[in-house]
Write an enzyme that holds these catalytic residues in place. Sequence first.
Site, PDB file in Angstrom:
ATOM      1  N   ASP A 227       0.875  -1.169   0.000  1.00  0.00           N
ATOM      2  CA  ASP A 227       0.000   0.000   0.000  1.00  0.00           C
ATOM      3  C   ASP A 227       0.916   1.224   0.000  1.00  0.00           C
ATOM      4  O   ASP A 227       2.048   1.143   0.478  1.00  0.00           O
ATOM      5  CB  ASP A 227      -0.843   0.051   1.281  1.00  0.00           C
ATOM      6  CG  ASP A 227      -1.496  -1.284   1.611  1.00  0.00           C
ATOM      7  OD1 ASP A 227      -1.987  -1.940   0.680  1.00  0.00           O
ATOM      8  OD2 ASP A 227      -1.508  -1.648   2.809  1.00  0.00           O
ATOM      9  N   ASP A 266      -1.594  -2.595  -4.399  1.00  0.00           N
ATOM     10  CA  ASP A 266      -2.597  -2.995  -3.413  1.00  0.00           C
ATOM     11  C   ASP A 266      -3.346  -1.744  -2.955  1.00  0.00           C
ATOM     12  O   ASP A 266      -3.908  -1.042  -3.787  1.00  0.00           O
ATOM     13  CB  ASP A 266      -1.959  -3.790  -2.266  1.00  0.00           C
ATOM     14  CG  ASP A 266      -3.027  -4.501  -1.429  1.00  0.00           C
ATOM     15  OD1 ASP A 266      -4.063  -4.877  -1.982  1.00  0.00           O
ATOM     16  OD2 ASP A 266      -2.832  -4.662  -0.208  1.00  0.00           O
ATOM     17  N   ASP A 270      -4.445   1.671   3.728  1.00  0.00           N
ATOM     18  CA  ASP A 270      -5.123   0.560   4.400  1.00  0.00           C
ATOM     19  C   ASP A 270      -4.942   0.691   5.908  1.00  0.00           C
ATOM     20  O   ASP A 270      -3.846   1.006   6.390  1.00  0.00           O
ATOM     21  CB  ASP A 270      -4.585  -0.786   3.908  1.00  0.00           C
ATOM     22  CG  ASP A 270      -5.143  -1.165   2.527  1.00  0.00           C
ATOM     23  OD1 ASP A 270      -5.878  -0.348   1.935  1.00  0.00           O
ATOM     24  OD2 ASP A 270      -4.828  -2.266   2.050  1.00  0.00           O
ATOM     25  N   ARG A 322     -13.511   0.254  -2.619  1.00  0.00           N
ATOM     26  CA  ARG A 322     -13.031   0.428  -1.244  1.00  0.00           C
ATOM     27  C   ARG A 322     -12.818   1.898  -0.865  1.00  0.00           C
ATOM     28  O   ARG A 322     -11.707   2.295  -0.525  1.00  0.00           O
ATOM     29  CB  ARG A 322     -11.725  -0.332  -1.000  1.00  0.00           C
ATOM     30  CG  ARG A 322     -11.793  -1.813  -1.320  1.00  0.00           C
ATOM     31  CD  ARG A 322     -10.496  -2.522  -0.927  1.00  0.00           C
ATOM     32  NE  ARG A 322     -10.599  -3.956  -1.226  1.00  0.00           N
ATOM     33  CZ  ARG A 322      -9.590  -4.814  -1.089  1.00  0.00           C
ATOM     34  NH1 ARG A 322      -8.414  -4.383  -0.667  1.00  0.00           N
ATOM     35  NH2 ARG A 322      -9.756  -6.081  -1.362  1.00  0.00           N
TER      36      ARG A 322
HETATM   37 CA    CA Z   1      -2.896  -3.801   1.884  1.00  0.00          CA
END
Ligand code: CA
Length: 452
Positions: A227, A266, A270, A322
């Site tokens: 991330d 990714d 996060d 997301r």
């Molecule tokens: Ca992640």
Amino acid sequence: MRKRTLAAVGAIVATVGAVAMVTLPAQAGTSRPSPKARELARQVLPAGDGWAATGTGTTGGSAAGDASISVARNRTDLVAALGGDNTTNATNDTPKIIFVSGRIDANVDADNEPLTCADYADPGYSLDAFLAAYDPEVWGWDSKPSGELEDARVRSTKNQAAQVNISVGSNTTIIGLPGSQIRGMNLLVKGVDNVVLRNLTFEDAYDCFPAWNPTDGSAGNWNSKYDTVTVHGSTHVWVDHNDFSDGNNTDDTQPLYFGRPYQVHDGLLDIIKGADLVTVSYNRFFDHDKTMLIGSTNTVGVDVDKLRVTVHHNMFANIGQRTPRVRFGQVDVYNNYYRITDADTYEYSWGVGVYSAIYAENNVVVRSAEVAVEDIVYNWGGTVMTEIGTLVRVGAQPPQTVSLLDAFNTANDPDIGTDAGWTPTLRPGPITPTAQVQRLVSKQAGAGRIRV
Ligand code: CA
Ligand code: CA
């Protein structure tokens, strides 16, 4: 191939960027921060501004002594400023302020010379050999890759991770000077408390060695490891006025292997593994797929009663999914601006996961006519959310009051209940009327916008 209307979003961001903005000043002729920039770097999260204001609040490195204020111009500088050893910097809780100057690339060696994917590759790994060995025609669909080539991929990944995972300790403020960038890095805010990230431009935390998982979804998926920022088991984190994107390494430029996109990215931000008390304000997230995962597992464990996050006045433009996807947490999502114009790559915006309690208020969605209103909420096993005051506009038409949750429930069963069971109190003042959110967020969100 997946198609993206990047030019359109780029134009939006560029237009927004042209709106009169007051940037963090550097002293003329040097990249030393000006006295004003130093003052700005000592700002703390305002009282009552989201979950990160709970208890002791979030002050980052504001208490730093002069010896703990530094300017980082490359990866080596950044690691030094964070304490000197990337393997132990997470335990350095000395208050510190770090200005980022210029472009810091994480994919470099100890002399800050660029490293390529070939430099990281283990002698036993090649993509061609990997694709030959784990082609579903050869390997099948029933289990994840294992064996020598997969082991060699994992060793290759470790080589890259050692360079691009950069650990941040407690009591730290990292703040960008004008024009600065952090590229290819996974900033790890792991197991710490009290961190402020402001005015930074994060781009393209690409993984050289995506993993193939034939059991992920109905057709398998390539998944990546990094991330741009991971908040892992940390508390009191304020992420404010930053830009997050794939830069010019967008997903549409990647090949398909086994008929699936070779996904080298990714998350952007996060928040996982028992993280708690996080405020995410005035950022721009754009040109990316999996953007903000709040809670990474359905397991009832460390996340219970944690993952409390406030997400306000952010722009989400040309995002796949997301924004956020939530498990467990009480998450206040208010006054955000969603721009959803590419129906081909769009999946959903609000992911209602297990035990989640999203409270969404006064958000605005600008969509293309091809994006269905019932697709903006997605049920990942949750049962409730509250939604108030959403406005949706299609193109240049006037905005309309729309309940995205009602649209979801009309199109799907079982329904998601309409009461998240809590009411946010940690807001710094009256929230913005939805009709003003698009304009206000366009002018004020992102790096380069902090008013001094
Ligand atoms: Ca992640
Ligand atoms: Ca229904």
